[in-house]
Motif scaffolding. Structure first.
Motif, short mmCIF file in Angstrom:
data_model
loop_
_atom_site.label_atom_id
_atom_site.label_comp_id
_atom_site.label_asym_id
_atom_site.label_seq_id
_atom_site.Cartn_x
_atom_site.Cartn_y
_atom_site.Cartn_z
N SER A 30 0.82 -1.21 0.00
CA SER A 30 0.00 0.00 0.00
C SER A 30 0.85 1.25 0.00
N SER A 50 5.03 6.44 -1.52
CA SER A 50 4.71 5.33 -2.40
C SER A 50 4.79 4.00 -1.69
N THR A 97 -3.75 2.94 0.48
CA THR A 97 -4.38 2.37 -0.70
C THR A 97 -4.57 0.87 -0.50
N TYR A 102 -2.03 2.55 -8.33
CA TYR A 102 -2.73 3.80 -8.13
C TYR A 102 -2.14 4.80 -9.10
N SER A 103 -2.81 5.94 -9.25
CA SER A 103 -2.32 6.91 -10.22
C SER A 103 -1.89 8.22 -9.57
N ASP A 104 -2.73 8.77 -8.73
CA ASP A 104 -2.42 10.08 -8.16
C ASP A 104 -2.71 10.06 -6.67
N LEU A 105 -1.67 10.01 -5.86
CA LEU A 105 -1.85 9.89 -4.42
C LEU A 105 -2.36 11.17 -3.77
N ASP A 109 -9.79 9.61 -3.43
CA ASP A 109 -10.42 8.41 -3.97
C ASP A 109 -9.44 7.26 -4.19
N GLU A 110 -8.14 7.55 -4.19
CA GLU A 110 -7.15 6.50 -4.35
C GLU A 110 -7.03 5.61 -3.11
N TYR A 111 -7.52 6.12 -2.00
CA TYR A 111 -7.32 5.45 -0.72
C TYR A 111 -8.55 4.66 -0.31
N TYR A 112 -8.28 3.51 0.26
CA TYR A 112 -9.37 2.63 0.68
C TYR A 112 -9.52 2.58 2.20
#
Length: 124
Positions: A30, A50, A97, A102-105, A109-112
């Motif tokens: 993650s 990252s 995440t 992923y694309s853009d931290l 919305d990238e995070y769960y």
């Protein structure tokens, strides 16, 4: 599933270190991020690291003052905050995440996974 801690009250110019732990679960694949919500404002991106740990990013207002890091052995992410300013006052949230894709931290919305938030108050 994430536990944020380390918030408190500090005078301007001081330092705090926030921690985000993930007990009982591995987040080795993650990426992690820190976000904050100041009083009366929307939640905003602060910093991210990252999944490998080699890349970090920061919002402009904290560059040079804040440092994000991770400890894989303890499944913990940190946010070292130095030279704190009153405008840093906010509830700080950690997030992770779900995968290493992923694309853009900077995007929430990238995070769960999200922590409950820890309050940082900087007095002038």
């Amino acid at each position: 599933q994430l536990q944020a801690s380390g918030g408190g009250v500090v005078q301007a110019g001081g330092s705090l270190r926030l921690s985000c732990a993930a007990p009982g679960r591995s987040f080795g694949n993650s990426a992690w991020g820190w976000f904050r919500r100041a009083p009366g404002k929307e939640r905003e991106f602060v910093a991210a690291i990252s999944w490998r740990g080699g890349d970090t990013s920061y919002t402009g207002s904290v560059k040079g003052r804040f440092t994000i890091s991770r400890d894989r052995a303890t499944n913990t992410v940190y946010l070292q905050m130095n030279i704190l300013k009153p405008e840093d006052t906010a509830v700080y949230y950690c997030a992770a995440t779900r995968t290493r894709f992923y694309s853009d931290l900077k995007l929430q919305d990238e995070y769960y996974y999200w922590g409950q938030g820890t309050l940082v108050t900087v007095s002038s």
